[in-house]
Design a protein around this motif. Structure first.
Motif, PDB file in Angstrom:
ATOM      1  N   SER A  27       1.755  12.739   8.381  1.00  0.00           N
ATOM      2  CA  SER A  27       2.636  11.715   8.952  1.00  0.00           C
ATOM      3  C   SER A  27       3.707  11.393   7.928  1.00  0.00           C
ATOM      4  O   SER A  27       3.552  11.701   6.739  1.00  0.00           O
ATOM      5  CB  SER A  27       1.846  10.450   9.309  1.00  0.00           C
ATOM      6  N   PRO A  28       4.801  10.751   8.346  1.00  0.00           N
ATOM      7  CA  PRO A  28       5.841  10.361   7.388  1.00  0.00           C
ATOM      8  C   PRO A  28       5.557   9.029   6.695  1.00  0.00           C
ATOM      9  O   PRO A  28       6.360   8.573   5.892  1.00  0.00           O
ATOM     10  CB  PRO A  28       7.086  10.248   8.273  1.00  0.00           C
ATOM     11  N   TRP A  29       4.434   8.397   7.012  1.00  0.00           N
ATOM     12  CA  TRP A  29       4.186   7.042   6.527  1.00  0.00           C
ATOM     13  C   TRP A  29       3.688   7.019   5.091  1.00  0.00           C
ATOM     14  O   TRP A  29       2.772   7.750   4.719  1.00  0.00           O
ATOM     15  CB  TRP A  29       3.140   6.341   7.395  1.00  0.00           C
ATOM     16  N   GLN A  30       4.254   6.112   4.301  1.00  0.00           N
ATOM     17  CA  GLN A  30       3.594   5.610   3.119  1.00  0.00           C
ATOM     18  C   GLN A  30       2.984   4.274   3.507  1.00  0.00           C
ATOM     19  O   GLN A  30       3.580   3.489   4.247  1.00  0.00           O
ATOM     20  CB  GLN A  30       4.569   5.430   1.957  1.00  0.00           C
ATOM     21  N   VAL A  31       1.797   4.012   3.002  1.00  0.00           N
ATOM     22  CA  VAL A  31       1.039   2.839   3.420  1.00  0.00           C
ATOM     23  C   VAL A  31       0.573   2.065   2.196  1.00  0.00           C
ATOM     24  O   VAL A  31       0.112   2.652   1.213  1.00  0.00           O
ATOM     25  CB  VAL A  31      -0.190   3.268   4.259  1.00  0.00           C
ATOM     26  N   ALA A  32       0.710   0.762   2.257  1.00  0.00           N
ATOM     27  CA  ALA A  32       0.153  -0.120   1.232  1.00  0.00           C
ATOM     28  C   ALA A  32      -0.994  -0.894   1.852  1.00  0.00           C
ATOM     29  O   ALA A  32      -0.861  -1.450   2.943  1.00  0.00           O
ATOM     30  CB  ALA A  32       1.214  -1.081   0.711  1.00  0.00           C
ATOM     31  N   ILE A  33      -2.123  -0.914   1.186  1.00  0.00           N
ATOM     32  CA  ILE A  33      -3.283  -1.659   1.694  1.00  0.00           C
ATOM     33  C   ILE A  33      -3.641  -2.749   0.691  1.00  0.00           C
ATOM     34  O   ILE A  33      -3.562  -2.554  -0.520  1.00  0.00           O
ATOM     35  CB  ILE A  33      -4.495  -0.735   1.961  1.00  0.00           C
ATOM     36  N   SER A  34      -4.016  -3.901   1.222  1.00  0.00           N
ATOM     37  CA  SER A  34      -4.366  -5.027   0.367  1.00  0.00           C
ATOM     38  C   SER A  34      -5.466  -5.838   1.032  1.00  0.00           C
ATOM     39  O   SER A  34      -5.451  -6.045   2.251  1.00  0.00           O
ATOM     40  CB  SER A  34      -3.136  -5.919   0.133  1.00  0.00           C
TER      41      SER A  34
END
Length: 260
Positions: A27-34
């Motif tokens: 996918s083209p997504w960069q994801v930040a998780i918190s």
């Protein structure tokens, strides 16, 4: 969410809030998780901080909830078509007069979720309002349970943080946001037993799988949609930041487990 995100690197806001940033494969997504903790007020404050810091295109709040409907079982997932703040109102000599506040989920993300859900054979997905309140509901015969049934009877689930994330997204401007909750109990006296049996871990995993399916369906602005033949969208193409040489499209804000 963490097992789905590759090449994770931890980043720390100057106020101490931590995120892990990585990419969603294929996918083209960069994801930040918190992991934001318990309570709507805390969630709103930290989500607003993350939004200001990371300038995302979409915010998801992912976690667990209690079911308010007999046909929504443990392990099912509720996608919040809107989020109710259940404690708003006015106490008068005639009783408590409810002043409902409802925050709608993103239309684009909801549509992506409905499309994605049709191809998910291993999870039952429901589309319904989600009730948020500063209460752990473990008694379906309690006064607060009757209050919810009387005033928010279409709500499919109850939890403690969703309205905070929804408010943070709303007040930040044009930001897509969606609350996705896996059901870990029936908000009744059997809650502790369900939790002890591992229902929260199951519910969190199911909610994460639905969130990933939505992300694969809903592409970043400027890239069209996953199942559309239309050309790239041209609006808001500057609504991102460059992060270490890559375009950042997060975050997904989530909370594993729950203090409910």
């Amino acid at each position: 969410m963490r097992p789905y995100i590759e090449d994770r690197e931890e980043r720390v806001h100057h106020n101490g809030t931590r995120v892990e940033i990585g990419r969603l494969p294929d996918s083209p997504w960069q994801v930040a998780i918190s992991e934001l903790g318990v309570g709507a007020e805390r969630t709103a404050t930290l989500a607003a901080q993350l939004i200001e810091w990371l300038r995302p295109q979409a915010v998801f709040f992912v976690g667990v909830a209690g079911s308010l409907k007999n046909d929504i079982g443990i392990g099912d997932v509720v996608v919040g078509t809107q989020v109710y703040e259940i404690h708003g109102g006015k106490q008068t000599s005639e009783g408590f007069k409810v002043r409902p506040k409802a925050l709608p989920g993103s239309h684009a993300l909801e549509q992506a979720a409905r499309s994605a859900a049709r191809d998910l054979d291993d999870v039952e997905v429901h589309f319904a309002p989600i009730a948020t309140g500063d209460v752990v509901l473990a008694d379906s015969e309690s006064e607060i349970a009757r209050f919810i049934e009387s005033n928010y009877n279409d709500a499919g689930a109850i939890e403690m943080e969703g309205s905070g994330a929804a408010n943070a997204a709303h007040f930040s401007g044009q930001l897509d946001a969606l609350v996705i909750r896996g059901v870990s109990d029936h908000a009744n006296a059997a809650k502790d037993g369900a939790d002890a049996g591992g229902s929260q871990k199951l519910a969190a995993a199911q909610a994460a799988s639905v969130t990933v399916a939505v992300l694969r369906k809903h592409l970043p602005r400027g890239r069209g949609s996953a199942d559309s033949e239309e050309g790239p969208q041209e609006r808001h193409t500057d609504d991102h930041i460059d992060f270490r040489g890559a375009t950042f499209y997060g975050p997904v804000t989530g909370k594993q487990g729950c203090g409910r």
